[in-house]
Design an enzyme around this catalytic site. Sequence first.
Site, PDB file in Angstrom:
ATOM      1  N   ASP A   1       0.839  -1.197   0.000  1.00 33.77           N
ATOM      2  CA  ASP A   1       0.000   0.000   0.000  1.00 33.77           C
ATOM      3  C   ASP A   1       0.877   1.250   0.000  1.00 33.77           C
ATOM      4  OD1 ASP A   1      -1.910   2.068   0.666  1.00 33.77           O
ATOM      5  OD2 ASP A   1      -3.221   0.488   1.407  1.00 33.77           O
TER       6      ASP A   1
ATOM      7  N   SER B   1      -7.199   3.941  -1.145  1.00 39.48           N
ATOM      8  CA  SER B   1      -6.929   2.500  -1.113  1.00 39.48           C
ATOM      9  C   SER B   1      -8.178   1.671  -1.389  1.00 39.48           C
ATOM     10  CB  SER B   1      -6.333   2.108   0.238  1.00 39.48           C
ATOM     11  OG  SER B   1      -5.080   2.712   0.424  1.00 39.48           O
TER      12      SER B   1
ATOM     13  N   ASP C   1       2.174   2.780   3.295  1.00 48.57           N
ATOM     14  CA  ASP C   1       1.284   3.918   3.065  1.00 48.57           C
ATOM     15  C   ASP C   1       1.231   4.844   4.278  1.00 48.57           C
ATOM     16  OD1 ASP C   1      -1.082   5.315   1.772  1.00 48.57           O
ATOM     17  OD2 ASP C   1      -2.087   4.459   3.524  1.00 48.57           O
TER      18      ASP C   1
ATOM     19  N   HIS D   1       2.058   8.829   4.579  1.00 52.94           N
ATOM     20  CA  HIS D   1       1.182   9.879   5.106  1.00 52.94           C
ATOM     21  C   HIS D   1       1.886  10.695   6.192  1.00 52.94           C
ATOM     22  CE1 HIS D   1      -2.561   9.054   3.014  1.00 52.94           C
ATOM     23  NE2 HIS D   1      -2.473   7.759   3.297  1.00 52.94           N
TER      24      HIS D   1
ATOM     25  N   ASP E   1      -1.582  -0.004  -4.686  1.00 47.71           N
ATOM     26  CA  ASP E   1      -2.842   0.631  -5.047  1.00 47.71           C
ATOM     27  C   ASP E   1      -2.626   2.061  -5.522  1.00 47.71           C
ATOM     28  OD1 ASP E   1      -1.959   1.313  -2.530  1.00 47.71           O
ATOM     29  OD2 ASP E   1      -3.837   0.847  -1.504  1.00 47.71           O
ATOM     30  N   HIS E   2      -1.538   2.693  -5.048  1.00 49.13           N
ATOM     31  CA  HIS E   2      -1.202   4.073  -5.382  1.00 49.13           C
ATOM     32  C   HIS E   2       0.134   4.392  -4.719  1.00 49.13           C
ATOM     33  CE1 HIS E   2      -2.217   4.926  -1.237  1.00 49.13           C
ATOM     34  NE2 HIS E   2      -3.404   4.335  -1.438  1.00 49.13           N
TER      35      HIS E   2
END
Length: 366
Positions: A49, A90, A262, A266, A304-305
């Site tokens: 992620d 996500s 992920d 962040h 996912d990104h």
Amino acid sequence: MKLFIRFIFLFSLFISFSCDNGKDVNVTNSTEEKEEPALPKNIIFMIGDGMGLTQITAGMIGNNNELNLEEFKHIGLIKTTSTSGLITDSAAGATAFSTGKKTYNGAIGVDADTTSVETILEIAGNGNYATGIIATSSITHATPASFYAHQSSRSMDEAIAMDMLSAPVDFFIGGGKDYFSKREDDLNLLDSLSEKGFRIYDEVDSIAGPYENKIAAFIAAKQPESILKGRKDILPRATNKALDYFSDKGNFFLQIEGSQIDWAGHGNDSEGIIAEMIDFDQAIGDVLEFAKNDGNTLVIITADHETGGYAILGGDDEGNIEGAFSTDYHTGTMVPVFAYGPGAENFIGIYENTAIFDKLLELIER
């Protein structure tokens, strides 16, 4: 000369006649059916992620300039947009993988009209595959949830947990125990899981054969800690437990998420990204070893990104880097796909994230 020209003319007529009658000339039949490629027996789909190319590079630098990902020879890129716009979250990203449908940010296993769509895990599990999910987040979090649940919002953790009761899942490890046992509706879904054949664990290391039951293991009440805050190597250990479990189950579909790459993005935390990336890569190494020994397992690894708009501005030979971020959210950059095993060649190129579903569906034995 005239005799020679006449000879050439007659010889040409002979060749033409032979070709028309299929005699004396070795001609390949272009309509001849090609042999169908072998389908993989097992599919292991791994999602890092928030893992873009810079996250991978940072993990490599922090791990003595090497990763197990380097062994993959079939590599592609995917476009990650959702129906909400250029930047996906996500939930929409994972739903694109699991259903082959673009949807809005926050959607869990539903399309843009909030209609439930059968997922690749459900297709496999309702067929002749055993199925499993592993995450370093809550098992009800956006990515893992998108493979077994159908809810209009990723925030509906208790409803997502309820969906596990009807999902064709045989094995799962993740956080989120409270969403099953300390609920607003006072239901105890742990009892329901037991009634459905699950043996429930609170420690990964306690999982042991013989594997006559389904397996559910909770590694946190809600969200597990990060590597830097003491989670340790739960992901590779959970992965190995899953591989042991599925090794005698026939065909299987296993989805594994390195969730907290992920979260470090962040937090604009380079050190956290490196630690989570190395942890995910250790699990990749274990999966790759299994696939090499098995010979019938397709491994797909993607994201996912990308998260953070992460850049590497400098570093040293000790594995330290100077990282920089352009955002504390996701970006719209394409992310890589790595493939190994039977069918890996199908994942080369540049394509939409929804094509992952289409490519996997073609390879599932039905």
